[in-house]
Motif scaffolding. Sequence first.
Motif, PDB file in Angstrom:
ATOM      1  N   VAL A 235       0.860  -1.148  -0.064  1.00 51.11           N
ATOM      2  CA  VAL A 235       0.056  -0.057   0.132  1.00 51.11           C
ATOM      3  C   VAL A 235       0.970   1.136  -0.091  1.00 51.11           C
ATOM      4  O   VAL A 235       1.946   1.312   0.744  1.00 51.11           O
ATOM      5  CB  VAL A 235      -0.849  -0.013   1.371  1.00 51.11           C
ATOM      6  N   GLN A 236       0.794   2.179  -0.744  1.00 48.97           N
ATOM      7  CA  GLN A 236       1.444   3.304  -0.854  1.00 48.97           C
ATOM      8  C   GLN A 236       1.563   4.401   0.500  1.00 48.97           C
ATOM      9  O   GLN A 236       0.549   4.120   1.114  1.00 48.97           O
ATOM     10  CB  GLN A 236       0.946   4.363  -2.098  1.00 48.97           C
ATOM     11  N   PRO A 237       2.753   4.683   0.880  1.00 46.87           N
ATOM     12  CA  PRO A 237       2.766   5.574   2.237  1.00 46.87           C
ATOM     13  C   PRO A 237       1.690   6.639   2.039  1.00 46.87           C
ATOM     14  O   PRO A 237       1.132   7.127   0.735  1.00 46.87           O
ATOM     15  CB  PRO A 237       3.939   6.163   1.976  1.00 46.87           C
ATOM     16  N   LEU A 238       1.275   7.171   3.223  1.00 45.75           N
ATOM     17  CA  LEU A 238       0.310   8.353   3.044  1.00 45.75           C
ATOM     18  C   LEU A 238       0.924   9.574   2.474  1.00 45.75           C
ATOM     19  O   LEU A 238       0.393  10.173   1.788  1.00 45.75           O
ATOM     20  CB  LEU A 238       0.174   8.803   4.645  1.00 45.75           C
ATOM     21  N   LEU A 239       2.380   9.690   2.517  1.00 49.18           N
ATOM     22  CA  LEU A 239       3.066  10.634   1.921  1.00 49.18           C
ATOM     23  C   LEU A 239       3.035  10.800   0.529  1.00 49.18           C
ATOM     24  O   LEU A 239       2.737  11.867  -0.335  1.00 49.18           O
ATOM     25  CB  LEU A 239       4.466  10.762   2.245  1.00 49.18           C
ATOM     26  N   ALA A 240       2.847   9.444  -0.069  1.00 46.64           N
ATOM     27  CA  ALA A 240       2.696   9.430  -1.711  1.00 46.64           C
ATOM     28  C   ALA A 240       1.174   9.651  -1.875  1.00 46.64           C
ATOM     29  O   ALA A 240       0.793  10.373  -3.257  1.00 46.64           O
ATOM     30  CB  ALA A 240       3.001   7.836  -2.111  1.00 46.64           C
ATOM     31  N   LEU A 241       0.224   9.334  -1.186  1.00 52.25           N
ATOM     32  CA  LEU A 241      -0.885   9.450  -1.353  1.00 52.25           C
ATOM     33  C   LEU A 241      -1.438  10.904  -1.439  1.00 52.25           C
ATOM     34  O   LEU A 241      -2.035  11.443  -2.143  1.00 52.25           O
ATOM     35  CB  LEU A 241      -2.075   8.520  -0.510  1.00 52.25           C
ATOM     36  N   GLU A 242      -0.766  11.356  -0.266  1.00 51.26           N
ATOM     37  CA  GLU A 242      -1.160  13.038  -0.222  1.00 51.26           C
ATOM     38  C   GLU A 242      -0.317  13.966  -1.275  1.00 51.26           C
ATOM     39  O   GLU A 242      -0.941  14.659  -1.832  1.00 51.26           O
ATOM     40  CB  GLU A 242      -0.441  13.515   1.117  1.00 51.26           C
ATOM     41  N   GLN A 243       0.617  13.387  -1.915  1.00 51.36           N
ATOM     42  CA  GLN A 243       1.413  13.914  -2.946  1.00 51.36           C
ATOM     43  C   GLN A 243       0.801  13.926  -4.117  1.00 51.36           C
ATOM     44  O   GLN A 243       0.484  15.014  -4.953  1.00 51.36           O
ATOM     45  CB  GLN A 243       2.829  13.328  -3.194  1.00 51.36           C
ATOM     46  N   ALA A 244       0.091  12.649  -4.357  1.00 51.30           N
ATOM     47  CA  ALA A 244      -0.937  12.481  -5.669  1.00 51.30           C
ATOM     48  C   ALA A 244      -2.039  13.396  -5.554  1.00 51.30           C
ATOM     49  O   ALA A 244      -2.310  14.002  -6.395  1.00 51.30           O
ATOM     50  CB  ALA A 244      -1.211  11.035  -5.737  1.00 51.30           C
ATOM     51  N   GLN A 245      -2.446  13.757  -4.283  1.00 55.68           N
ATOM     52  CA  GLN A 245      -3.656  14.493  -4.205  1.00 55.68           C
ATOM     53  C   GLN A 245      -3.344  16.061  -4.388  1.00 55.68           C
ATOM     54  O   GLN A 245      -3.953  16.653  -5.044  1.00 55.68           O
ATOM     55  CB  GLN A 245      -4.243  14.565  -2.704  1.00 55.68           C
ATOM     56  N   LYS A 246      -2.128  16.180  -4.330  1.00 57.39           N
ATOM     57  CA  LYS A 246      -1.672  17.700  -4.333  1.00 57.39           C
ATOM     58  C   LYS A 246      -0.935  18.070  -5.600  1.00 57.39           C
ATOM     59  O   LYS A 246      -0.012  18.834  -5.819  1.00 57.39           O
ATOM     60  CB  LYS A 246      -0.818  18.040  -3.132  1.00 57.39           C
ATOM     61  N   ALA A 247      -1.341  17.258  -6.511  1.00 57.89           N
ATOM     62  CA  ALA A 247      -0.868  17.468  -7.885  1.00 57.89           C
ATOM     63  C   ALA A 247       0.826  17.306  -7.948  1.00 57.89           C
ATOM     64  O   ALA A 247       1.490  17.748  -8.807  1.00 57.89           O
ATOM     65  CB  ALA A 247      -0.957  18.551  -8.713  1.00 57.89           C
ATOM     66  N   GLY A 248       1.410  16.292  -6.935  1.00 56.64           N
ATOM     67  CA  GLY A 248       2.768  16.055  -7.140  1.00 56.64           C
ATOM     68  C   GLY A 248       3.606  17.036  -6.368  1.00 56.64           C
ATOM     69  O   GLY A 248       4.795  16.781  -6.137  1.00 56.64           O
ATOM     70  N   ASP A 249       2.880  17.873  -5.597  1.00 52.73           N
ATOM     71  CA  ASP A 249       3.667  19.014  -4.972  1.00 52.73           C
ATOM     72  C   ASP A 249       4.153  18.632  -3.479  1.00 52.73           C
ATOM     73  O   ASP A 249       3.307  18.789  -2.666  1.00 52.73           O
ATOM     74  CB  ASP A 249       2.811  20.416  -4.909  1.00 52.73           C
ATOM     75  N   LEU A 250       5.259  17.965  -3.113  1.00 53.87           N
ATOM     76  CA  LEU A 250       5.785  17.685  -1.863  1.00 53.87           C
ATOM     77  C   LEU A 250       5.539  18.831  -1.002  1.00 53.87           C
ATOM     78  O   LEU A 250       5.373  18.659   0.263  1.00 53.87           O
ATOM     79  CB  LEU A 250       7.033  17.178  -1.881  1.00 53.87           C
TER      80      LEU A 250
END
Lengths: 404, 404
Positions: free
Chosen positions: B219-234
């Motif tokens: 399962v993807q890390p929460l950080l990866a899921l959030e980054q995807a939500q934010k159009a890749g903007d870490l």
Amino acid sequence: MALPAQFATRMSRMKASEIRELLKLLDQPGMLSFAGGIPDAAFFPAEAFAGAFQDALSPGRQAQSLQYSVSEGYLPLRQWIVSHMARLGVTCRPENVLITSGSQQALDYLGKLFLSPGDTALVGWPTYLGALAAFNAYEPRYDRLRVGENRSHAEYASAAEAAGGRVKFAYLSPDFDNPTGLTLTPAERLQVLDTAAALDCAVIEDAAYQGLRYDGDPVQPLLALEQAQKAGDLEACRTIYCGTFSKTLSPGLRVGWVVASTPVISQLVLMKQAADLHSPTLNQIAIHQVADALFDPHTAALREAYRSRRDAMLAALQDHMPPGVSWTRPEGGMFIWVTLPEGLNAAALLERALAEEKVAFVPGQAFFADGSGENTLRLSFSNSQEAEIAEGMTRLGRILTSAN
Amino acid sequence: MALPAQFATRMSRMKASEIRELLKLLDQPGMLSFAGGIPDAAFFPAEAFAGAFQDALSPGRQAQSLQYSVSEGYLPLRQWIVSHMARLGVTCRPENVLITSGSQQALDYLGKLFLSPGDTALVGWPTYLGALAAFNAYEPRYDRLRVGENRSHAEYASAAEAAGGRVKFAYLSPDFDNPTGLTLTPAERLQVLDTAAALDCAVIEDAAYQGLRYDGDPVQPLLALEQAQKAGDLEACRTIYCGTFSKTLSPGLRVGWVVASTPVISQLVLMKQAADLHSPTLNQIAIHQVADALFDPHTAALREAYRSRRDAMLAALQDHMPPGVSWTRPEGGMFIWVTLPEGLNAAALLERALAEEKVAFVPGQAFFADGSGENTLRLSFSNSQEAEIAEGMTRLGRILTSAN
């Protein structure tokens, strides 16, 4: 998500990072830097360390050397430190010793242990800027620890109370202080102990440079003097001694130690367990092996080498500094502290020194909790050869002469 | 000199030391321990480390490996972590990475960064007891992070306000949690991100066991899921990812890392500089060389070995647990979480288990911020061979059967 506002305040007095930015300029070719207070890597006992790491990683030992270990630290290393402290006049047991990741970590933990926002820490004016950085996170007020001056204990206490807290400790580096290079006499050490007793506060003795004495008579640590006052009872002592192998064997391995009464050590062990579990097992094993094999001859050779550099810097300062400039004559350590005529600003001079003469130092202001000391600067002689020191002081002399 | 009273309070919830006292009994001959959550030292890549340390200490390299270095960490290691994170679905740069002394240090720093006394930290009920120990020093209030339950964001927020602070972060270990062994689904991870967004608080993702999956889909890390939500903007992400080499390469070297937006990393770098300057240089160089050479095949072999042990423990639990006892079936990690019938007290059972059956576990209560969970316990399968696991569960079964 905004970062918490209180954190910005906690960090606002941290000047180390600003200095570091400036020091990035040091990579220019031809630059002579007397800024960083770092040991000369040429003197590290690398071969001995290579052997020690090899031994610790030999078949059958990985289960100890690469595994989790206890927060107190590797017992044989704590036993070595017990012997080392005995030679300095301190009688202790392994239960009085905690291994830390450099003495910087001890300063952080002691800030965490003692300071609540608004409490007072007594420090030198100037003092080690890394100590201020470590303590700042716990939002203390600073008051000036005056040694050899006539300031009553009641004045310290009432000023601390007026600020909404209490004096929790006096912090000092009594041997070849960073940044001043100065050493406290036995009488001055006893005066600090008296002040702390009257205020019922701790004394944090930062002994980072203790092993690097080049001449003059050794002075006993405050902890030894206090233990003698208390009929040998370490458990009755308020002094907390912070030592390190960073200046003698290697800073990159991050191994230091604290010696104190068992209640203090017990609290620090709990704190370390919560904060990073323990210092790296392997590093402690290797440091122990190297210290056990060659601490004395190695530090004797080191003192010889650094003494020549100190002498070279003192001679070059004498030759090249214009009138009105004064400096300390340290009996050990790594630093000489320079005071410029009133009105000169060392930070402004640094910019010119870097640009015009390719010579670097640390402006003294960063070492003052109140931001004073504009006309002071710190020179380190530990990481430069004699010829570089002579050339560097020539360049510094030109800048200062033209600034006067 | 009395130690500050507030510190006693800060430490009062630290149960790890009490547990450690109990676990000293584990040295008895014949004892089978499933208590410590530690890797099996037999699997450490000791030979590779011996080579790496030898290389790093070879002539000419001591000036780097034994010297002070930057607080951010060794750049090639941070670059390796950037690649590693990319494979987990997180796009970052070295500026987003800080090297810490194990992920335990990251938890301490994040507590220091975010928590003022009375602020709220959302944690699992149960959660990693070392996280509670790290956060306790900053005197937070804890509230239960309910995942997959119907609790409104407003309820979290108003409870935090009533306690005089704000919710500052949610802390969780989404893969093979310590102590439960459970893994959050993608939907559950998104729910945690929603909650954090509504509360405008950080998310601390403790990925200590991430690399140890034995079956099931990653399962993807929460950080990866959030980054995807934010159009890749870490830089727009509130999740702070804490990784470690402790469970894969070696815990004793104390090397972990944090990946987060640059404002968070910048603050943590300042904090690390003030707290211990940097993690040991040599250890970072050696970990980089070993990770670069063999991380994938090494962790593949490790997963194979630990999978067999997990399977052995699940089978033995099935065979030996009396009715009324239930346990988790983790897809990875080191732990199985056991729930006993209501009314049984695992701490009391531990005393009997040590004395009568020479078998050890960790009572679950220590993992609950509110001190509940009396009838729970944690078993670790990572550091025992299959035959020991079978015998150990037989012993545990006898104790539980007689206690029922």
